[in-house]
Design an enzyme around this catalytic site. Structure first.
Site, PDB file in Angstrom:
ATOM      1  CD  GLU A 128      -3.182   0.026   0.301  1.00  0.00           C
ATOM      2  OE1 GLU A 128      -2.965   0.120  -0.924  1.00  0.00           O
ATOM      3  OE2 GLU A 128      -4.177   0.493   0.847  1.00  0.00           O
ATOM      4  CB  THR A 181      -4.385   6.757  -3.025  1.00  0.00           C
ATOM      5  OG1 THR A 181      -5.489   5.910  -3.278  1.00  0.00           O
ATOM      6  CG2 THR A 181      -4.252   6.985  -1.530  1.00  0.00           C
TER       7      THR A 181
HETATM    8  N1  HSE Z   1      -7.067   6.276   4.192  1.00  0.00           N
HETATM    9  C1  HSE Z   1      -6.599   6.330   2.830  1.00  0.00           C
HETATM   10  C2  HSE Z   1      -6.877   7.718   2.280  1.00  0.00           C
HETATM   11  C3  HSE Z   1      -7.334   5.288   2.033  1.00  0.00           C
HETATM   12  O1  HSE Z   1      -7.991   8.194   2.446  1.00  0.00           O
HETATM   13  O2  HSE Z   1      -5.980   8.321   1.688  1.00  0.00           O
HETATM   14  C4  HSE Z   1      -6.960   5.274   0.580  1.00  0.00           C
HETATM   15  O3  HSE Z   1      -6.044   4.279   0.300  1.00  0.00           O
END
Ligand code: HSE
Length: 308
Positions: A128, A181
């Site tokens: 991730e 993201t």
């Molecule tokens: N918590 C993360 C964000 C989730 O909102 O950036 C996305 O991978």
């Protein structure tokens, strides 16, 4: 066992009041992966279908996660990975998490489970990190553990599994625009006022309590994001009208799924979910962008082994 086929589901991170800490696992959408032992050491990604993604293990979240696991074991064992993507990258429902979690889950099974599901979160999280530029486990945790999870801390990893109220149902809408993201994280302001922080941790604590008590009214009052949503929602077409229409027909809460552009609503029961589905469908159909929408119960099992 020399080979395993798995289903690695999509997930919703943040759940409004829990940026980077809350997440739940979805049912119907997910990637399939085949992982097999190989004679040569290390990890090879030999096939990816459904998306243009790198086969290079250092540039692929599944490869990075798998290598993290093998490095921890200090093993010379080798594995091949095939990935059949159904979750679009940049959709906000945990595409990279599904690949990263799937790789470590599959390898762990083929090695007779040297790691617990909780421990696997560490390795999946490294994948991730490649996708989003920073380490967070709010998608990989619900995929590996199932249900709804709270990441208390990532260093060391400490994840709490939360209960799922029986009637809790999700509606997910993915407007087909890509939002990476890493970019959705860049636009977030780095400082939070004390006033907003107090609101947010009040809502987060109350939401967790509401899950234990199956208190849907308290859930509804708590599903708010005063910190990230105001910035990110500007990138999502019709966000405010979708939210209002969903709440008007009874959604407990409505917000951005992960870093977007997908949005989610939570409802008490499938009947209300169907009303929310119709309300969202009507608005998004009228603006001429491609989208998909579906209803899902919270997936309690998470990632699973498929028959050959
Ligand atoms: N918590 C993360 C964000 C989730 O909102 O950036 C996305 O991978």
């Amino acid at each position: 066992m020399d080979e395993i086929k798995i289903f690695s589901p999509a997930s919703v991170a943040n759940i409004s009041c829990g940026f980077d800490v809350l997440g739940f696992c979805l049912g119907p959408v997910g990637d399939e992966m085949i992982i097999r032992k190989s004679d040569s050491s290390g990890v090879k990604i030999i096939k990816i279908e459904g998306q243009e993604l790198p086969l290079d293990v250092k540039k692929n979240v599944a490869g990075v996660a798998a290598e993290a696991l093998l490095n921890e074991l200090k093993t010379e064992r080798g594995f091949e990975i095939e990935i059949y993507k159904n979750i679009k990258a940049g959709s906000g429902i945990g595409s990279s998490a599904a690949s990263a979690a799937g790789a470590v889950f599959g390898i762990n099974e083929l090695l007779n489970k040297p790691f617990t599901a909780h421990e696997l979160i560490n390795f999946a999280m490294e994948g991730e990190g490649l996708a989003s530029g920073s380490v967070h486990a709010d998608n990989v945790a619900p995929v590996l553990l199932g249900g709804i999870t709270l990441v208390r801390t990532t260093d060391p990893i400490d994840v709490v599994q939360l209960p799922t109220p029986k009637e809790l149902t999700a509606v997910i809408m993915h407007p087909k625009i890509e939002l990476k993201t890493v970019h959705a994280r860049e636009i977030i302001k780095k400082n939070v006022t004390m006033e907003k922080a107090i609101q947010q941790w009040g809502n987060l604590g109350a939401f967790v309590s509401a899950l234990y008590d199956e208190d849907y009214d308290l859930m509804s009052r708590s599903l708010k994001d005063e910190i990230v949503e105001p910035m990110r929602s500007l990138l999502i077409p019709e966000f405010e009208s979708l939210k209002k229409a969903s709440k008007d027909v009874g959604a407990l809460g409505f917000g951005i799924s992960g870093s977007g552009p997908s949005v989610y609503a939570l409802t008490k029961g499938v009947d209300t979910a169907e009303k929310v589905y119709e309300a969202i469908n009507e608005i998004i159909s009228s603006i001429g962008i491609d989208f998909e929408i579906y209803i899902s119960k919270i997936n309690q099992q998470g990632i699973k082994i498929l028959p050959d």
